[in-house]
Design a protein around this motif. Structure first.
Motif, PDB file in Angstrom:
ATOM      1  N   HIS A 203       8.669  -1.586  11.366  1.00 32.17           N
ATOM      2  CA  HIS A 203       8.988  -1.856   9.961  1.00 32.17           C
ATOM      3  C   HIS A 203       7.724  -2.164   9.165  1.00 32.17           C
ATOM      4  O   HIS A 203       7.524  -1.635   8.060  1.00 32.17           O
ATOM      5  CB  HIS A 203       9.968  -3.026   9.863  1.00 32.17           C
ATOM      6  CG  HIS A 203      10.278  -3.423   8.454  1.00 32.17           C
ATOM      7  ND1 HIS A 203      11.073  -2.662   7.621  1.00 32.17           N
ATOM      8  CD2 HIS A 203       9.880  -4.498   7.715  1.00 32.17           C
ATOM      9  CE1 HIS A 203      11.158  -3.244   6.438  1.00 32.17           C
ATOM     10  NE2 HIS A 203      10.442  -4.359   6.470  1.00 32.17           N
ATOM     11  N   ASP A 206       5.627   1.055   8.857  1.00 30.19           N
ATOM     12  CA  ASP A 206       6.258   2.043   7.977  1.00 30.19           C
ATOM     13  C   ASP A 206       6.067   1.672   6.511  1.00 30.19           C
ATOM     14  O   ASP A 206       5.719   2.514   5.681  1.00 30.19           O
ATOM     15  CB  ASP A 206       7.755   2.158   8.285  1.00 30.19           C
ATOM     16  CG  ASP A 206       8.024   2.945   9.558  1.00 30.19           C
ATOM     17  OD1 ASP A 206       7.081   3.601  10.050  1.00 30.19           O
ATOM     18  OD2 ASP A 206       9.162   2.897  10.059  1.00 30.19           O
ATOM     19  N   THR A 207       6.308   0.406   6.188  1.00 27.20           N
ATOM     20  CA  THR A 207       6.199   0.003   4.786  1.00 27.20           C
ATOM     21  C   THR A 207       4.748  -0.050   4.323  1.00 27.20           C
ATOM     22  O   THR A 207       4.448   0.272   3.170  1.00 27.20           O
ATOM     23  CB  THR A 207       6.849  -1.375   4.567  1.00 27.20           C
ATOM     24  OG1 THR A 207       6.284  -2.326   5.478  1.00 27.20           O
ATOM     25  CG2 THR A 207       8.341  -1.314   4.790  1.00 27.20           C
ATOM     26  N   GLN A 208       3.844  -0.429   5.219  1.00 28.63           N
ATOM     27  CA  GLN A 208       2.448  -0.601   4.818  1.00 28.63           C
ATOM     28  C   GLN A 208       1.678   0.718   4.817  1.00 28.63           C
ATOM     29  O   GLN A 208       0.976   1.029   3.860  1.00 28.63           O
ATOM     30  CB  GLN A 208       1.754  -1.594   5.757  1.00 28.63           C
ATOM     31  CG  GLN A 208       0.354  -1.989   5.321  1.00 28.63           C
ATOM     32  CD  GLN A 208       0.345  -2.837   4.065  1.00 28.63           C
ATOM     33  OE1 GLN A 208       1.332  -3.493   3.760  1.00 28.63           O
ATOM     34  NE2 GLN A 208      -0.764  -2.811   3.335  1.00 28.63           N
ATOM     35  N   GLY A 211       3.861   3.736   2.965  1.00 28.66           N
ATOM     36  CA  GLY A 211       3.999   3.437   1.542  1.00 28.66           C
ATOM     37  C   GLY A 211       2.795   3.887   0.742  1.00 28.66           C
ATOM     38  O   GLY A 211       2.863   4.005  -0.486  1.00 28.66           O
TER      39      GLY A 211
END
Length: 224
Positions: A203, A206-208, A211
């Protein structure tokens, strides 16, 4: 003085250490502190007296090499910082392209921190008042691990897989802060019902990382 007797010599002082003995003793002290840190998993349980006993030396001998316990333990952990760089670089080298290499470096950092919690705590979670001055800024800023992370980000930018114009240093620090936050919380609060560490890691990455990827392109012919 009796006639014919030779000159009176002063009492012999402590013999000088042979070349290399001082460095060998220093290494033995560091190794002893390392064993205690791993055995107890508790920085507070590793006293200078305990280190001296483990190394088989008198406590004053330690102070010939280290000013205090903080300096000694930070040097122990500095070796792990070098090992962290080696582990993350080895992982990144297995990447299938620059973005995959960046992700693998982040994964290796996360796992290394959780596998060496007390070393991580000393290096990154200590109070400024107990941190040797060099570790407050210079050593972290100059660390090879951070430099290699910045290089990975730059390769992603050069390959066109991250948005153009991003600052590689800022991206690297942001990624470090995100993973550090996850590692620190899981070390500090082990009894909390965290999701599976691998799920947390996915998570965060993926977001860091993703993004910062290129924005989706409109389909061909859109707007016609």
């Amino acid at each position: 003085m009796t006639a014919g007797a030779g000159p009176v010599r002063p009492p012999a002082g402590r013999p000088r250490s042979r070349r290399g003995e001082g460095e060998r003793l220093r290494d033995e002290i560091l190794a002893a502190a390392e064993r205690l840190l791993l055995r107890t998993a508790d920085e507070d349980a590793v006293s200078m007296r305990a280190i001296a006993e483990e190394a088989g030396v008198a406590p004053p001998s330690i102070y010939l090499h280290f000013a205090d316990k903080s300096e000694l333990l930070f040097e122990v952990c500095e070796r792990h910082f070098a090992a962290l760089d080696a582990a993350t670089s080895s992982a990144a080298a297995q990447g299938d392209g620059p973005l995959d290499a960046l992700r693998l470096r982040g994964e290796a950092y996360f796992r290394f921190g959780l596998e060496h919690p007390e070393h991580y705590r000393i290096l990154f979670l200590g109070k400024p008042t107990t941190t040797p001055p060099a570790w407050l800024s210079e050593k972290l800023a100059e660390a090879a691990a951070l430099g290699h992370l910045v290089e990975d980000v730059q390769r992603c930018v050069d390959a066109g897989v991250l948005r153009p114009g991003v600052d590689p240093l800022l991206v690297a620090i942001g990624l470090w802060m995100a993973i550090h936050g996850a590692v620190s919380l899981m070390i500090a609060k082990p009894a909390f019902p965290w999701p599976d560490p691998e799920v947390v890691l996915d998570h965060v990455l993926d977001t860091q990382v993703f993004g910062l990827g290129l924005p989706p392109q409109p389909p061909t012919g859109a707007g016609r």
